[in-house]
Design a protein around this motif. Structure first.
Motif, mmCIF file in Angstrom:
data_model
loop_
_atom_site.group_PDB
_atom_site.id
_atom_site.type_symbol
_atom_site.label_atom_id
_atom_site.label_comp_id
_atom_site.label_asym_id
_atom_site.label_seq_id
_atom_site.Cartn_x
_atom_site.Cartn_y
_atom_site.Cartn_z
ATOM 1 N N LEU A 102 25.988 44.138 44.452
ATOM 2 C CA LEU A 102 26.084 43.722 43.042
ATOM 3 C C LEU A 102 26.488 42.256 42.927
ATOM 4 O O LEU A 102 25.959 41.524 42.089
ATOM 5 C CB LEU A 102 27.094 44.588 42.283
ATOM 6 C CG LEU A 102 26.677 45.976 41.880
ATOM 7 C CD1 LEU A 102 27.801 46.656 41.098
ATOM 8 C CD2 LEU A 102 25.408 45.964 41.056
ATOM 9 N N ARG A 126 28.942 44.756 36.212
ATOM 10 C CA ARG A 126 28.053 43.601 36.400
ATOM 11 C C ARG A 126 28.484 42.424 35.531
ATOM 12 O O ARG A 126 28.517 41.283 35.992
ATOM 13 C CB ARG A 126 26.608 43.970 36.091
ATOM 14 C CG ARG A 126 25.938 44.774 37.164
ATOM 15 C CD ARG A 126 24.471 45.058 36.799
ATOM 16 N NE ARG A 126 23.800 45.704 37.875
ATOM 17 C CZ ARG A 126 23.243 45.058 38.914
ATOM 18 N NH1 ARG A 126 23.318 43.762 38.987
ATOM 19 N NH2 ARG A 126 22.630 45.737 39.871
ATOM 20 N N ASP A 135 31.899 51.391 33.644
ATOM 21 C CA ASP A 135 30.540 51.719 34.088
ATOM 22 C C ASP A 135 29.935 50.513 34.796
ATOM 23 O O ASP A 135 30.516 49.425 34.815
ATOM 24 C CB ASP A 135 29.669 52.191 32.924
ATOM 25 C CG ASP A 135 29.531 51.173 31.813
ATOM 26 O OD1 ASP A 135 29.408 49.952 32.097
ATOM 27 O OD2 ASP A 135 29.546 51.576 30.633
ATOM 28 N N GLU A 136 28.757 50.708 35.366
ATOM 29 C CA GLU A 136 28.146 49.647 36.159
ATOM 30 C C GLU A 136 27.733 48.443 35.311
ATOM 31 O O GLU A 136 27.806 47.309 35.788
ATOM 32 C CB GLU A 136 26.938 50.179 36.935
ATOM 33 C CG GLU A 136 26.438 49.175 37.946
ATOM 34 C CD GLU A 136 25.370 49.713 38.870
ATOM 35 O OE1 GLU A 136 24.367 48.994 39.067
ATOM 36 O OE2 GLU A 136 25.546 50.831 39.393
ATOM 37 N N MET A 146 33.054 52.870 44.046
ATOM 38 C CA MET A 146 31.920 52.196 44.680
ATOM 39 C C MET A 146 32.382 51.659 46.025
ATOM 40 O O MET A 146 33.434 51.022 46.108
ATOM 41 C CB MET A 146 31.423 51.054 43.792
ATOM 42 C CG MET A 146 30.223 50.312 44.349
ATOM 43 S SD MET A 146 29.645 49.001 43.236
ATOM 44 C CE MET A 146 28.986 49.976 41.883
ATOM 45 N N ILE A 169 35.696 52.845 38.220
ATOM 46 C CA ILE A 169 34.456 53.172 38.919
ATOM 47 C C ILE A 169 34.760 53.357 40.411
ATOM 48 O O ILE A 169 35.589 52.650 40.963
ATOM 49 C CB ILE A 169 33.429 52.038 38.762
ATOM 50 C CG1 ILE A 169 33.082 51.804 37.308
ATOM 51 C CG2 ILE A 169 32.178 52.306 39.562
ATOM 52 C CD1 ILE A 169 32.183 50.614 37.103
#
Length: 116
Positions: free
Chosen positions: A12, A88, A83-84, A4, A2
């Motif tokens: 996050l 998380r 992915d997010e 970011m 990812i």
């Protein structure tokens, strides 16, 4: 992997920290949370680090002590996640894992509990 930036990743981390149970975080005395890009050795296989003295190892502790640190490493997380949602989950696991070290829970016990 990812992409970011540091500010979004830190948001996050704060969000996931806010989602942890109150009884887990209320006992965190003299602890700061820090986001860094990578561990000092530059590796991508360490997601977090507890830098301090666990409660179970403290004798006389208090006034004048520097805060313990829980470090969350951004780049290893981003490198490992697709992915997010996965990101998380991994941040959440890292926070629980490092907070457990503050409480004196070692890696062997964390493996037994599924948090390592």
């Amino acid at each position: 992997m990812i992409e970011m930036d540091a500010a979004a990743f830190e948001r996050l981390v704060v969000d996931e920290l806010d989602r942890l149970p109150d009884d887990m975080v209320e006992g965190l005395d003299n602890v700061v949370f820090v986001v860094e890009d990578r561990p000092e050795d530059g590796s991508l296989d360490l997601f977090g680090l507890y830098d301090g003295l666990a409660l179970t190892e403290r004798g006389r502790y208090g006034l004048g002590e520097l805060p313990d640190r829980i470090i969350v490493y951004r780049e290893p997380h981003l490198h490992a996640c697709e992915d997010e949602d996965e990101l998380r989950d991994e941040i959440h696991t890292t926070l629980v894992h490092e907070i457990a070290h503050f409480y004196g829970i070692d890696d062997e016990r964390l493996h037994e509990l599924g948090w390592a």
